[in-house]
Design a protein around this motif. Structure first.
Motif, PDB file in Angstrom:
ATOM      1  N   ARG A   3      52.432  33.849  44.664  1.00  0.00           N
ATOM      2  CA  ARG A   3      51.274  34.044  43.758  1.00  0.00           C
ATOM      3  C   ARG A   3      50.135  33.115  44.141  1.00  0.00           C
ATOM      4  O   ARG A   3      48.960  33.493  44.101  1.00  0.00           O
ATOM      5  N   ILE A   4      50.493  31.867  44.506  1.00  0.00           N
ATOM      6  CA  ILE A   4      49.456  30.907  44.918  1.00  0.00           C
ATOM      7  C   ILE A   4      48.755  31.429  46.168  1.00  0.00           C
ATOM      8  O   ILE A   4      47.521  31.463  46.245  1.00  0.00           O
ATOM      9  N   GLN A   7      46.397  34.348  45.494  1.00  0.00           N
ATOM     10  CA  GLN A   7      45.134  33.957  44.863  1.00  0.00           C
ATOM     11  C   GLN A   7      44.248  33.177  45.828  1.00  0.00           C
ATOM     12  O   GLN A   7      43.024  33.362  45.856  1.00  0.00           O
ATOM     13  N   LEU A   8      44.880  32.315  46.637  1.00  0.00           N
ATOM     14  CA  LEU A   8      44.099  31.572  47.642  1.00  0.00           C
ATOM     15  C   LEU A   8      43.473  32.545  48.653  1.00  0.00           C
ATOM     16  O   LEU A   8      42.330  32.354  49.079  1.00  0.00           O
ATOM     17  N   GLN A  14      36.706  35.972  49.750  1.00  0.00           N
ATOM     18  CA  GLN A  14      35.377  35.982  49.100  1.00  0.00           C
ATOM     19  C   GLN A  14      34.442  34.973  49.756  1.00  0.00           C
ATOM     20  O   GLN A  14      33.279  35.247  50.017  1.00  0.00           O
ATOM     21  N   PRO A  98      49.131  19.758  42.632  1.00  0.00           N
ATOM     22  CA  PRO A  98      50.526  19.883  43.082  1.00  0.00           C
ATOM     23  C   PRO A  98      50.705  20.950  44.164  1.00  0.00           C
ATOM     24  O   PRO A  98      51.527  21.845  44.035  1.00  0.00           O
ATOM     25  N   LEU A  99      49.877  20.867  45.209  1.00  0.00           N
ATOM     26  CA  LEU A  99      49.990  21.789  46.341  1.00  0.00           C
ATOM     27  C   LEU A  99      49.542  21.030  47.589  1.00  0.00           C
ATOM     28  O   LEU A  99      48.449  20.450  47.596  1.00  0.00           O
TER      29      LEU A  99
ATOM     30  N   ASP B 119      36.731  32.394  39.744  1.00  0.00           N
ATOM     31  CA  ASP B 119      37.719  32.656  40.795  1.00  0.00           C
ATOM     32  C   ASP B 119      38.477  31.390  41.178  1.00  0.00           C
ATOM     33  O   ASP B 119      39.679  31.434  41.461  1.00  0.00           O
ATOM     34  N   LEU B 122      41.185  30.846  38.719  1.00  0.00           N
ATOM     35  CA  LEU B 122      42.396  31.657  38.928  1.00  0.00           C
ATOM     36  C   LEU B 122      43.306  31.019  39.972  1.00  0.00           C
ATOM     37  O   LEU B 122      44.534  31.068  39.865  1.00  0.00           O
ATOM     38  N   VAL B 123      42.678  30.408  41.000  1.00  0.00           N
ATOM     39  CA  VAL B 123      43.482  29.695  42.003  1.00  0.00           C
ATOM     40  C   VAL B 123      44.212  28.533  41.334  1.00  0.00           C
ATOM     41  O   VAL B 123      45.418  28.328  41.530  1.00  0.00           O
ATOM     42  N   LEU B 124      43.478  27.782  40.502  1.00  0.00           N
ATOM     43  CA  LEU B 124      44.089  26.626  39.822  1.00  0.00           C
ATOM     44  C   LEU B 124      45.210  27.076  38.881  1.00  0.00           C
ATOM     45  O   LEU B 124      46.229  26.401  38.749  1.00  0.00           O
ATOM     46  N   LYS B 125      45.008  28.218  38.258  1.00  0.00           N
ATOM     47  CA  LYS B 125      46.037  28.763  37.353  1.00  0.00           C
ATOM     48  C   LYS B 125      47.367  28.921  38.105  1.00  0.00           C
ATOM     49  O   LYS B 125      48.424  28.550  37.592  1.00  0.00           O
ATOM     50  N   GLU B 126      47.283  29.455  39.322  1.00  0.00           N
ATOM     51  CA  GLU B 126      48.518  29.653  40.092  1.00  0.00           C
ATOM     52  C   GLU B 126      49.070  28.332  40.613  1.00  0.00           C
ATOM     53  O   GLU B 126      50.270  28.117  40.609  1.00  0.00           O
ATOM     54  N   ILE B 127      48.169  27.454  41.076  1.00  0.00           N
ATOM     55  CA  ILE B 127      48.636  26.165  41.621  1.00  0.00           C
ATOM     56  C   ILE B 127      49.374  25.370  40.548  1.00  0.00           C
ATOM     57  O   ILE B 127      50.414  24.764  40.813  1.00  0.00           O
ATOM     58  N   TYR B 128      48.841  25.380  39.337  1.00  0.00           N
ATOM     59  CA  TYR B 128      49.472  24.608  38.254  1.00  0.00           C
ATOM     60  C   TYR B 128      50.500  25.430  37.482  1.00  0.00           C
ATOM     61  O   TYR B 128      51.070  24.942  36.504  1.00  0.00           O
TER      62      TYR B 128
END
Lengths: 264, 334
Positions: A3-4, A7-8, A14, A98-99, B119, B122-128
């Motif tokens: 999922r990360i 989204q990345l 973009q 945390p990545l 946007d 949304l990336v932060l949502k997944e990272i955390y």
């Protein structure tokens, strides 16, 4: 993690969309050097009655086209980026999350390659037609090329990160980068196919990691090596990748202790 | 009693920096032999912060505030001492710790410049790994508190400094951290935006119960948000206690400002005359005698007096006195 990455990827595509002309130009620049070498070796082969050290003009064309594709798929610029990331304070926000910062680079790297692969292939088709390319491979060359290019890309990427960690100690690593690039240029098979180099250079090339990034997958894709040698090359790539990952883990941990987060 | 959220013991940080004299000869000498100097940025400070507290972390430039915050957020390894934040050693940077805290620095960006903030969120949502419902709720709350709606879909590079700070705040708080380190959060913002950010921090603290350690050169931030302050100077902790006590301890006087209908005469009999311009004078009087002296001024100046006010000295003046003393106020504790 999937999922990360998803989204990345969306965010990076973009961002990259706004600089697509720049990405296209970088891709085109990367073709210039191998095409110059291809033209030079074609001229030499023609002047020597059709071949040099067993490589005909068509073999050279196949090798350099394969090398250009491999170079595109393996290119890693994180060692250049990292110095700026630190100096401009862009590393600290990543370290606070945390990545591992490495994942952002993976995505950036993938997006560049994916978005410029199609135009690159179009240019390579034109080069192939111009230089009358001849492919001498078997179907299994293509099968083995897949793990080989993945290992090569991973090795190139991780080596870039090992070089990048030097920034923790040296602050500016332009010269380290240049030294790394020049060494790779000599030993990775860019000047000529490694089989045409003096024997001592071939020994050094296969003892260092650089050949496993470019020459090895390029020779496999060209169909210029036996199955036995292909498998040996895969082992060499895996060993170098393992060593590089271990080196990175040590360098990263030690580097973070040195990190002064100045300007961030 | 709850365990402290931030627990700092004898924390120390020494930077090793290169040094050389000016001039061509020194430049060439430095090519052969480098000279290093050790800079003591933080010198064994000890303090703790309880859950839900908002603490002001004060000191002049180079005092060691940011270095301390960077150690507490895991960016820097200390040279000595110990610290835990939310029960974790920060510089080990384990996932649970990173998910539980945030460090926001004024004028520093953590968002991707080329894409809209929504946007990046949304990336932060997944990272955390923020669950969908919690993400929507937090984002709605932050949008409401910070009035983010018109900003969310613009590329970050197109936002003004104040607008960017607001989305930076939202980005830093999306994962609802239990501890927030705020380093100069209102730096460079205009008065109105400073006020909004202050109100937001206060409301966020009340709503979420988050523990906040805040550095700022704007005393208005500190007065508005912090009942407790920690003062450091040259890496040494000078004061840790209530903001109100600090004023009493460092400035044992009150400030009386009198405005007269005519020119100011000799007012030395009432206290120490600090300023005197045309018809306005400022007098410092001992705190205990502030009432009596004010009454005397009213009585003796009579009809001459147009206005009178009695205040604590400005907090800037108090803090300046602490810095000038350069020694710990040992008896002061949190």
């Amino acid at each position: 993690m999937i999922r990360i990455y998803r989204q990345l990827l969306v965010a990076q595509i973009q961002a990259a969309a706004q600089y697509r002309i720049q990405a296209l130009l970088w891709m085109l620049f990367s073709i210039i050097r191998p095409v110059i070498f291809l033209a030079a070796w074609t001229a030499v082969a023609t002047a020597q009655g059709g071949s040099v050290g067993g490589y005909s003009a068509s073999d050279f064309a196949a090798y350099y086209i394969a090398l250009t594709l491999v170079n595109h798929l393996c290119i890693a610029w994180n060692s250049f980026e990292f110095e700026f990331e630190i100096r401009q304070g862009r590393l600290s926000p990543k370290l606070l999350r945390p990545l591992h910062p490495l994942h952002y680079s993976v995505v950036e790297n993938l997006v560049f390659k994916i978005t410029t692969l199609l135009p690159l292939c179009l240019v390579l088709v034109i080069v192939a037609l111009t230089f009358n390319v001849r492919w001498a491979g078997e179907w299994w060359h293509l099968v083995i090329f897949v793990p080989s290019i993945i290992l090569a890309a991973a090795l190139s990427f991780m080596l870039g990160w090992v070089v990048a960690t030097a920034t923790f100690w040296l602050q500016r690593i332009n010269t380290v980068n240049t030294l790394f690039q020049r060494t790779a240029f000599i030993f990775a098979g860019q000047i000529a196919p490694l089989a045409l180099m003096p024997e001592w250079m071939q020994v050094v090339s296969y003892a260092l990691p650089f050949a496993y990034i470019l020459a090895v997958p390029a020779e496999i894709l060209r169909g210029g090596v036996t199955l036995e040698r292909c498998l040996l090359y895969l082992v060499g790539q895996a060993v170098w990748l393992g060593l590089t990952i271990i080196a990175f883990r040590f360098a990263w941990r030690a580097g973070l202790r040195e990190y002064s987060a100045v300007g961030a | 009693m709850d365990a402290p959220v931030v627990d700092v013991r004898a924390l120390r940080k020494v930077y090793r920096v290169t040094e050389r004299e000016t001039g061509l000869a020194a430049t060439f000498r430095s090519l052969v032999k480098r000279r290093y100097r050790e800079v003591l940025a933080v010198d064994g400070i000890t303090f703790h912060i309880d859950p839900g507290e908002v603490v002001g972390f004060l000191g002049p430039n180079g005092a060691g505030k940011t270095t301390t915050l960077k150690m507490l957020s895991g960016l820097l390894h200390p040279t000595g001492g110990e610290a835990t934040v939310l029960g974790h050693v920060p510089w080990r940077r384990d996932g649970t710790f990173l998910r539980g805290m945030t460090l926001l620095m004024g004028n520093r960006s953590q968002l991707v410049w080329d894409i809209p903030a929504a946007d990046s969120f949304l990336v932060l949502k997944e990272i955390y790994a923020i669950p969908d419902a919690q993400y929507r709720r937090t984002l709605d709350e932050l949008t409401d508190l910070l009035e983010l709606q018109p900003l969310l879909h613009k590329p970050v590079r197109g936002l003004s400094l104040g607008e960017r700070m607001k989305v930076e705040f939202a980005a830093g708080l999306l994962h609802s951290p239990g501890v927030a380190f705020l380093d100069e959060p209102t730096l460079g913002l205009d008065i109105s935006m400073q006020g909004r950010i202050r109100r937001f921090v206060a409301e966020y603290n009340q709503r979420s119960g988050a523990t906040i350690l805040l550095t700022s050169h704007y005393m208005d931030d500190v007065v508005a948000l912090c009942r407790r302050v920690i003062v450091i100077h040259r890496g040494v902790l000078l004061y840790d206690g209530a903001l109100a006590d600090l004023a009493e301890r460092m400035a044992p006087y009150k400030r009386i400002t009198v405005t007269l209908r005519g020119a100011v005469g000799d007012l030395a009999a009432f206290g120490e005359v600090v300023t005197s311009n045309d018809n306005v004078a400022t007098i410092h009087v001992p705190r205990a005698q502030a009432g009596d002296r004010t009454a005397r001024l009213v009585r003796e100046l009579g009809d001459q007096l147009a206005d009178i006010s009695v205040e604590d000295p400005p907090i800037e003046e108090v803090i300046d006195k602490v810095f000038a003393s350069e020694r710990p106020l040992a008896e002061a504790t949190a």
